[in-house]
Design a protein around this motif. Sequence first.
Motif, short mmCIF file in Angstrom:
data_model
loop_
_atom_site.label_atom_id
_atom_site.label_comp_id
_atom_site.label_asym_id
_atom_site.label_seq_id
_atom_site.Cartn_x
_atom_site.Cartn_y
_atom_site.Cartn_z
N VAL A 46 28.53 88.35 -9.29
CA VAL A 46 27.86 87.30 -9.98
C VAL A 46 26.57 86.75 -9.69
O VAL A 46 25.99 86.98 -8.19
CB VAL A 46 28.64 86.25 -9.31
CG1 VAL A 46 27.77 84.69 -9.80
CG2 VAL A 46 30.81 86.51 -9.33
N LEU A 47 25.92 86.55 -10.35
CA LEU A 47 24.42 86.74 -10.63
C LEU A 47 24.00 85.38 -9.96
O LEU A 47 24.30 84.52 -10.95
CB LEU A 47 23.54 87.15 -11.53
CG LEU A 47 24.11 88.46 -11.81
CD1 LEU A 47 22.88 88.78 -13.56
CD2 LEU A 47 23.61 89.24 -10.81
N VAL A 48 23.02 84.79 -8.59
CA VAL A 48 23.47 83.20 -8.64
C VAL A 48 22.01 82.73 -8.06
O VAL A 48 21.19 84.08 -7.89
CB VAL A 48 24.22 83.26 -6.98
CG1 VAL A 48 24.03 82.05 -6.41
CG2 VAL A 48 25.43 83.42 -7.68
N TYR A 49 21.88 82.08 -8.92
CA TYR A 49 20.37 81.34 -9.17
C TYR A 49 20.63 79.77 -8.06
O TYR A 49 21.52 79.44 -8.53
CB TYR A 49 19.47 81.10 -9.71
CG TYR A 49 18.15 80.98 -9.24
CD1 TYR A 49 17.25 81.42 -9.39
CD2 TYR A 49 17.82 79.31 -9.57
CE1 TYR A 49 15.73 80.57 -9.29
CE2 TYR A 49 16.30 78.83 -9.52
CZ TYR A 49 15.96 79.93 -9.67
OH TYR A 49 13.94 79.06 -9.13
N SER A 50 19.77 79.70 -6.81
CA SER A 50 20.57 78.23 -6.42
C SER A 50 19.12 77.25 -6.39
O SER A 50 17.82 78.00 -5.34
CB SER A 50 21.14 77.86 -4.91
OG SER A 50 20.98 76.68 -5.20
N THR A 51 18.80 75.98 -6.67
CA THR A 51 17.73 75.45 -6.26
C THR A 51 17.05 74.68 -5.19
O THR A 51 16.14 74.98 -4.77
CB THR A 51 17.31 73.92 -7.60
OG1 THR A 51 18.89 73.17 -6.86
CG2 THR A 51 17.69 74.31 -8.95
N GLU A 152 13.06 82.21 -15.81
CA GLU A 152 14.19 83.35 -16.71
C GLU A 152 13.47 84.12 -16.83
O GLU A 152 14.52 85.02 -17.01
CB GLU A 152 13.47 81.96 -18.50
CG GLU A 152 14.54 83.03 -19.69
CD GLU A 152 13.64 81.67 -20.57
OE1 GLU A 152 14.49 82.26 -21.70
OE2 GLU A 152 13.83 81.01 -20.25
N GLN A 153 12.50 85.01 -16.60
CA GLN A 153 12.53 85.97 -16.18
C GLN A 153 12.46 86.94 -15.17
O GLN A 153 13.28 87.97 -15.38
CB GLN A 153 10.43 85.96 -16.09
CG GLN A 153 10.48 88.14 -16.27
CD GLN A 153 9.00 88.01 -15.51
OE1 GLN A 153 8.25 87.27 -15.44
NE2 GLN A 153 8.08 89.64 -15.67
N LEU A 154 13.52 86.00 -14.21
CA LEU A 154 13.86 86.48 -12.90
C LEU A 154 15.17 87.00 -12.93
O LEU A 154 16.31 87.71 -12.65
CB LEU A 154 13.90 85.55 -12.14
CG LEU A 154 12.30 85.15 -11.14
CD1 LEU A 154 12.70 84.33 -9.57
CD2 LEU A 154 11.61 86.85 -10.04
N GLY A 155 15.52 85.85 -14.50
CA GLY A 155 17.94 86.09 -14.73
C GLY A 155 17.49 87.40 -15.70
O GLY A 155 18.20 88.13 -15.68
N GLY A 156 16.51 87.39 -16.03
CA GLY A 156 17.12 88.86 -17.34
C GLY A 156 16.22 90.37 -16.24
O GLY A 156 17.15 91.28 -16.35
N HIS A 236 16.67 77.63 -16.64
CA HIS A 236 16.22 78.94 -16.99
C HIS A 236 16.68 80.59 -17.39
O HIS A 236 16.43 81.07 -17.35
CB HIS A 236 14.73 78.64 -16.63
CG HIS A 236 14.11 77.37 -17.95
ND1 HIS A 236 13.74 77.77 -18.65
CD2 HIS A 236 13.79 75.51 -17.39
CE1 HIS A 236 13.26 76.50 -19.39
NE2 HIS A 236 13.66 75.73 -18.49
N TRP A 237 17.15 80.44 -15.21
CA TRP A 237 18.15 81.79 -14.74
C TRP A 237 19.05 81.69 -15.74
O TRP A 237 19.18 82.98 -16.05
CB TRP A 237 18.60 81.40 -13.61
CG TRP A 237 19.08 82.52 -13.04
CD1 TRP A 237 20.56 81.60 -13.04
CD2 TRP A 237 18.56 82.85 -12.08
NE1 TRP A 237 21.43 83.10 -12.60
CE2 TRP A 237 20.35 83.98 -12.31
CE3 TRP A 237 17.66 83.65 -12.24
CZ2 TRP A 237 20.16 85.44 -11.31
CZ3 TRP A 237 17.98 84.94 -11.17
CH2 TRP A 237 19.20 85.58 -10.66
N GLY A 243 20.27 85.99 -22.07
CA GLY A 243 19.09 86.97 -22.80
C GLY A 243 18.30 86.05 -24.06
O GLY A 243 18.25 86.34 -25.12
N GLY A 244 18.31 84.92 -23.53
CA GLY A 244 17.55 83.93 -24.28
C GLY A 244 18.11 82.55 -24.99
O GLY A 244 17.79 82.16 -25.44
N GLY A 245 19.78 83.16 -25.62
CA GLY A 245 20.93 82.05 -25.85
C GLY A 245 21.83 82.25 -25.16
O GLY A 245 22.95 82.81 -24.38
#
Length: 270
Positions: A46-51, A152-156, A236-237, A243-245
């Motif tokens: 699971v890819l996780v990003y927390s503010t 968003e780039q980081l998510g990619g 954005h992540w 992949g943008g959508g």
Amino acid sequence: MTVVSAFLVPGSPLPQLRPDVAPWGRLRDAMSAAGKALAESKPDCVLVYSTQWFAVLDQLWVTRQRSTGLHVDENWHEFGEQTFDIVSDTATAQRCVEGCRAAGIHARGVDYDQFPIDTGTITATTLMGFGNAETPVVIAANNLYHSAEQTEQLGGIASAAAAGKRVAVVGIGGLSNNMFRESIDLAADRILSEADDTWNRRLLALMEGGDIDGLRQALPSYAAEARADMGMKHFHWLLGAMGGGFKSATVRAYAPLYGSGGAVVEFSIQ
């Protein structure tokens, strides 16, 4: 890499610590249901990003195999403590570090005993039931100097680092971030203003319709006028990782969190 599920969830500990408060309990139930959907998608990680995990100098990634401890939230300490035991996919996290460096982004791994895992990550892994040996996590920090586009780039980058795996993606953070600054009757919690509520519902409707262009047009104004949590970098992540959508979204719950906005959203991947 195949993204098999994606979710936006609040990072507040209130749904976990005080589910007896009706709106917070609804969010807890929705996060539990989202966790079941995540498990049913059978991700390898699971890819996780927390503010709420702040970084300043570098883009940080947890590279410690197991993080354990006892956490007390700095804002809601009166409501209790949170224990955590989180397993990370260290190999993929290290590839994320390398991917960032290849893209010209200063990055490093974090591998320290008792490193302070943030409230949002603890809440999401606990209520949704991931971050264990079966579904390890890759946790990315919120670098305060990164823009929405860089996030968003980081998510990619994270998605690319998980090549060959089935992945779920979770963006942890709130919606409108205006909160009551005085004590309130918890049972009467509500979105602080009608304007914030209108903005939140508009944004959620755009997500439900899969209107990516509309979202990109609305997000800057939404972030400014509703003081959205970290400018919605957690969303954005998700976009970057997907992949943008995405095709559409289901709002499992929308509720106030001491005046701010919180939602549990499940995305249908294209």
